[in-house]
Design an enzyme around this catalytic site. Sequence first.
Site, PDB file in Angstrom:
ATOM      1  N   ASN A  16       0.812  -1.215   0.000  1.00  0.00           N
ATOM      2  CA  ASN A  16       0.000   0.000   0.000  1.00  0.00           C
ATOM      3  C   ASN A  16       0.842   1.261   0.000  1.00  0.00           C
ATOM      4  OD1 ASN A  16      -2.544  -0.908  -0.079  1.00  0.00           O
ATOM      5  ND2 ASN A  16      -2.970  -0.724   2.122  1.00  0.00           N
ATOM      6  N   CYS A  17       2.018   1.151   0.563  1.00  0.00           N
ATOM      7  CA  CYS A  17       2.792   2.353   0.841  1.00  0.00           C
ATOM      8  C   CYS A  17       3.037   3.183  -0.409  1.00  0.00           C
ATOM      9  CB  CYS A  17       4.082   1.993   1.548  1.00  0.00           C
ATOM     10  SG  CYS A  17       3.772   1.151   3.108  1.00  0.00           S
TER      11      CYS A  17
END
Lengths: 187, 187, 187, 187, 187, 187, 187, 187, 187, 187
Positions: free
Chosen positions: E46-47
Amino acid sequence: MSLINTQVQPFKAQAFHNGKFVEVSDASMKGKWSVVIFMPAAFTFNCPTEIEDAAEHYAEFQKAGAEVYIVTTDTHFSHKVWHETSPAVGKAKFPLVGDPTHQLTRAFGVHIEEAGLALRGTFVIDPEGVIKTMEVHDNAIARDVTETVRKLKAAQYVASHPNEVCPAKWKEGEATLAPSIDLVGKI
Amino acid sequence: MSLINTQVQPFKAQAFHNGKFVEVSDASMKGKWSVVIFMPAAFTFNCPTEIEDAAEHYAEFQKAGAEVYIVTTDTHFSHKVWHETSPAVGKAKFPLVGDPTHQLTRAFGVHIEEAGLALRGTFVIDPEGVIKTMEVHDNAIARDVTETVRKLKAAQYVASHPNEVCPAKWKEGEATLAPSIDLVGKI
Amino acid sequence: MSLINTQVQPFKAQAFHNGKFVEVSDASMKGKWSVVIFMPAAFTFNCPTEIEDAAEHYAEFQKAGAEVYIVTTDTHFSHKVWHETSPAVGKAKFPLVGDPTHQLTRAFGVHIEEAGLALRGTFVIDPEGVIKTMEVHDNAIARDVTETVRKLKAAQYVASHPNEVCPAKWKEGEATLAPSIDLVGKI
Amino acid sequence: MSLINTQVQPFKAQAFHNGKFVEVSDASMKGKWSVVIFMPAAFTFNCPTEIEDAAEHYAEFQKAGAEVYIVTTDTHFSHKVWHETSPAVGKAKFPLVGDPTHQLTRAFGVHIEEAGLALRGTFVIDPEGVIKTMEVHDNAIARDVTETVRKLKAAQYVASHPNEVCPAKWKEGEATLAPSIDLVGKI
Amino acid sequence: MSLINTQVQPFKAQAFHNGKFVEVSDASMKGKWSVVIFMPAAFTFNCPTEIEDAAEHYAEFQKAGAEVYIVTTDTHFSHKVWHETSPAVGKAKFPLVGDPTHQLTRAFGVHIEEAGLALRGTFVIDPEGVIKTMEVHDNAIARDVTETVRKLKAAQYVASHPNEVCPAKWKEGEATLAPSIDLVGKI
Amino acid sequence: MSLINTQVQPFKAQAFHNGKFVEVSDASMKGKWSVVIFMPAAFTFNCPTEIEDAAEHYAEFQKAGAEVYIVTTDTHFSHKVWHETSPAVGKAKFPLVGDPTHQLTRAFGVHIEEAGLALRGTFVIDPEGVIKTMEVHDNAIARDVTETVRKLKAAQYVASHPNEVCPAKWKEGEATLAPSIDLVGKI
Amino acid sequence: MSLINTQVQPFKAQAFHNGKFVEVSDASMKGKWSVVIFMPAAFTFNCPTEIEDAAEHYAEFQKAGAEVYIVTTDTHFSHKVWHETSPAVGKAKFPLVGDPTHQLTRAFGVHIEEAGLALRGTFVIDPEGVIKTMEVHDNAIARDVTETVRKLKAAQYVASHPNEVCPAKWKEGEATLAPSIDLVGKI
Amino acid sequence: MSLINTQVQPFKAQAFHNGKFVEVSDASMKGKWSVVIFMPAAFTFNCPTEIEDAAEHYAEFQKAGAEVYIVTTDTHFSHKVWHETSPAVGKAKFPLVGDPTHQLTRAFGVHIEEAGLALRGTFVIDPEGVIKTMEVHDNAIARDVTETVRKLKAAQYVASHPNEVCPAKWKEGEATLAPSIDLVGKI
Amino acid sequence: MSLINTQVQPFKAQAFHNGKFVEVSDASMKGKWSVVIFMPAAFTFNCPTEIEDAAEHYAEFQKAGAEVYIVTTDTHFSHKVWHETSPAVGKAKFPLVGDPTHQLTRAFGVHIEEAGLALRGTFVIDPEGVIKTMEVHDNAIARDVTETVRKLKAAQYVASHPNEVCPAKWKEGEATLAPSIDLVGKI
Amino acid sequence: MSLINTQVQPFKAQAFHNGKFVEVSDASMKGKWSVVIFMPAAFTFNCPTEIEDAAEHYAEFQKAGAEVYIVTTDTHFSHKVWHETSPAVGKAKFPLVGDPTHQLTRAFGVHIEEAGLALRGTFVIDPEGVIKTMEVHDNAIARDVTETVRKLKAAQYVASHPNEVCPAKWKEGEATLAPSIDLVGKI
């Protein structure tokens, strides 16, 4: 851990000495050699023989500039009576120190808690108040003052000859050793 | 407070004895009399003379049923070399105990913290492992094994004659005292 | 947590060095590089071979401006005898430091409590007394002084070239790396 | 005090190994020899050269039945990317262990608190999980894997020959020493 | 109890920012608004999408006079590589802060002990270093930067209009409320 | 350290709900999703607008199987009157929980000691009572319920799809990410 | 142990008074007599009847130079609404003090921990801030303001006539007693 | 914190009652209502008037099934003499309890440490030994037993009508309130 | 606080009694009355006169079934000698107890720390070992045994007549008082 | 440990004396001799006979320059009534001190915790406030004032003749002893 090479702790006590009651303290020990001899109790069995033994060598101690102190946990009152009633103790010309507060027996590590009495302990102390030799026995085993004299003399010799040591069973007048690296591993 | 009449603390150490490395412990002291003699360091000055003095009396100790233990904070490796290189130490037929862990010097109260070495201490121990006499000197002052023999004999005598005590400077064969209420205040 | 990049702790010890007894301390380590080599015990098995190995590289160490210190928990007295009796140890021209107080073995984290001896540890220390490399082995495994020389040289190189680092298996004279952001993720 | 001869502490960590993420733990180290190599940080300067050095000796380690573990405080995610992007690191066929919890760096005493990174430390561990050798450097000084191989071999030799020790700079195949009382003071 | 309306704790960290390594600290946050965005780990899932989301709103943040800080427990070295290798992260023109010491994740209460990583936390901080809003998610749930912008604007509005408050879902330009006793119980 | 992924602490409180006084507890939260919304005080300024905002999304929350709880440190008595007298609050069909004991404000870390009131905090809690998201504001800054709905949906999605994660600004129906080693370093 | 004859502890609180929010503190109680009346909660059952009772005697309190303070653990916001919506409470012309921090209920020992509410307690306080009478009931039992007026008058009488005491059920204007040794044992 | 709704602590005391010395304890209070009235000291000024006031209402207390206990820190011996010598006290047909151990004055929080005497405190206690009302005055201000009777009646009424509460200045026979949610905010 | 009505603490001591040494303990005091008389020190001034005084009343003590114990901190050895040498002390036919451990002087609160001696204290103890009277003087002030006899008789009388008390200066045979409520306030 | 030769602790109390209430304190005891006599309780059995006994010797006490203080834990109010109603107590012309705070009974070690009363204790105190004799009885055993007079006289004699001591049963005018070393062991 050991008392050897430590200072005598501060104390104050009453002694019977030459017909008088006098105060003895750590301060009164300074400036001359002292031999402190603990005994279990006045009026008992071995103690008079040991005091007599000390009395018979007192001239030697005096010649060596040393005072002798007998200590029990009795009072100085008892010591006066002991001196008067015991032929052996009556020979003592040195202070008989009373330690009913147990200050001295505790400071020299010779107190018997369950009895309130001292073990047979002998200590040679130098003029700075530093303990140089100690010897403690079960109370059934008495000491020999001859050996105490030998230790005192050895202690005095090395104090005045700081670069020498006294070998085994050294007696006054015998040869000493001067430690040097050359001797290491060679004796 | 005092070590007199206390049990030797449990310990285990390596010793050089008669050409071998052997383990010595509190257990190996049980069942016979022991004389434990601390010395400052292998290869130094007084120590060989004291070991020689002990070696010369070893027959007497053996006859009295006692073992002698020499202890320093050196290793048993050093003790082997010392035994091989010093004519005086080479006479020793008793165990030379290494105490590099400082277990024994601390247990007998003879450890010098700032040096890591032992004071000159001698202890007579009975077959139950109970300390009966102790004697500790500043390291410049050596001992006299004759006196140790006298103490051992006195300790043995009173152990086997529980109702008697040895008077001052008693030597084997001399008269002893049997404490009784009648003697109180009479000697 | 690690000793790396910490200061050597203050200490004082006696050493045998070139026929003399000398005092060695943290202060005497300041101003030049030091290589401190711990060994289990004098007179034992691997230790002489390791001292000989060090002796054979001593010229290199001296050229690099570094002193070598051998340390055991034995006394300096034992070290003198060791130097005199072991052909291997006799080659040592650097100080043989006695640590009977266990001050150094504890400070460098190489003390074996149950034996009172040192582990085989080697430490490279810079002229400010800061530890730059350490290496410790189980006592059955000896070291290789060649590797110690390599580490000393690498430590000296980066000390004098603060913007460079020595890559794997760097030896004196080989190329180094100059860290820069451009290299990050590129090697 | 020292980590030598102590058990590796329990741990669990994620590693990148041969294209997979795998769990590594103290349990996975049991049953074979381990070589644990700490590095400061992924993507930096010396580290790839050291990993390359290890990779080039990996066949030797494997032949000796030993696994190699590279550890940094980075995540296993970073290790995958490092492996993919660095030609040097890409040669590694052994696990690249992530230690973002600092569990391993603290357990092996190589954690740098003020940086959150590891010192350059190498540990040889036996099949029981017992640490036999350790080596830690300031981060500017890299290691030489040749020496690590030598230590591993020596550790393995004495493990399988319990009555022998490896002398200084011993290499596989060379003579060893069998300690005996006869050698004491004779080498 | 809550971090809201408390001062950011003192810290120092290395960041990758516009091709350089720079130091970021609590001091560098003073004098302008800050948005601190914690992410679990570089190179993960997700980062990058969240960093991209932040990058797309960076013009808005800058117009509002606010700096954005991305923080993970990775090193700044990893952040450089991440920036270079991820197309999404490569859009970031704000500092990517490395927190391998865990100083920041602990200070903002987002540290996951068992993983050594951060939770997804976002903090809006005023120019005095006081935290005005916080938002923390389980790591599987990403944030929406639009909402962070809305909070920043609301925080800035009430900071410059101390007698007004922003009602539910307030967006820049909408009406606010001026609290007065007359409104109590009337809305 | 963080409340994320911890259990709601045990509590018991009185609430006004649909014309009745009912008891609400941690037990009553089990088995369905909960959204807990703290407000500073009944009868004040922003709070009615936020309750109205929640009321307008209540159908959505219900459809998602979630209950909404409004909490202040007022009594349930005050909440009844607030509901009756405020047109905005009167729209609430969910429980208005009284927390005059401060049990809940302390358990969720939103208590303001010097005021005895709550900060504006919102928490999404799963059917096991585990907190999945939290958001806390300075009281002058109101929240936007739209964002709370988005978080609830994302939390529910990942709860029922344990191998997926929701990317930045994910909204119901949009694509998610399935973490796999292949994605590491590739997004 | 008792609060009687102790100083009111320092406090600060918000009150609703004559259409305004005002701060009330221990300082504002100095210089005139105070009657502090705790009630369990706004909007409840007995409380309005007790406030009405106090309101009907307010002229008497004012004539006696005393201020009346109603205290609950509600906020001053709730007190405004209570005053506006309750015909009974609406008669109050004295401050309605909010104590949501529980500072006052704890200081006067009337806090109910498990409810977060006050017990029915009434305290008469002199112009130096010293508590002269206290009265606390289980919450189901209301007070009678007539008795509070009687106590206030008695407290004021003995304050201004330090050598007299008020006998049982004394009411203003009745005879008092002047303690003297002659009365001891005679009444 | 408050004594209201707590159990009377265990105690034992001697009382003078109807010409006899009797033991009074917490056990003897169980099963009927009790009114405990503390007075400063026998033979003093207000105390006889208060006892007389209690005596005149004793028929009412008995009709209500309640016992009255007068307590001072004097002995029961003094209470006998007081009863015999004071016409006012002589009217008392209820126990005069001696508390020279200060057990009761401390348990009810009315002890004056610097005087060793009691404050004027009155406590109404239910048949389970639970304190329902308390009232404590500075000693110069006497009580009015009429009010104590009113409180006792109110306490008894709500004890037997658990769903009702007594409004302000309620007297026996007057209307009470039945709390219900419909009344909240409506009185 | 006081020793009156407490049990004698367990002790064991040696005494001189009728020409024998015997053990005295708390157990040997059970079953008959005891009079314990502490004296400062054997061989001192007042003590013999006090022992003589006790000896002259010994027939009376024996007739009353009581044993007398003289205690000093001296040994039983000293006590034997004292008995033999002092005509006054020689009259004693009761045990002279030695307390060199200070067990008894501490247990009876008569120890003088700075002297290690006892104060002049006399204690009458009943056959259950409970102390009934005590009397302690500065050591310059001696006691009168006549008064001790009077106390013993009074203690014995009230022990066998539990409903009577002995009035002031009561002597055996005189009238006693039987406490009853009728006497209260009448004598 | 003992109160003998310690200072009376500071105190303040109210007494009934010659028709007045007066304050008595440690200060008022300075400058003359004091005899403090504790009694269990006013109006009881033995106490009046003991006060009468003291009253009959009061001329003697006054002649000796000593004041007498009777102390009970009653109030001075009770003491006035006691004095007025008891023919025996009415003879007292010395202060009857009230100790309801238990300050004096605790300071003199005569407090009975479980009764709140005093033991029968008598203390002779010198003009410097130093306690010279103490005597405490079980309460059923009364004292004899004749003996108190004897002690006071002896205490006064040795105070003014510091080199003398009073022998057993010494009465004013009789011979004393002058301690000297010559007497030791001779009486």
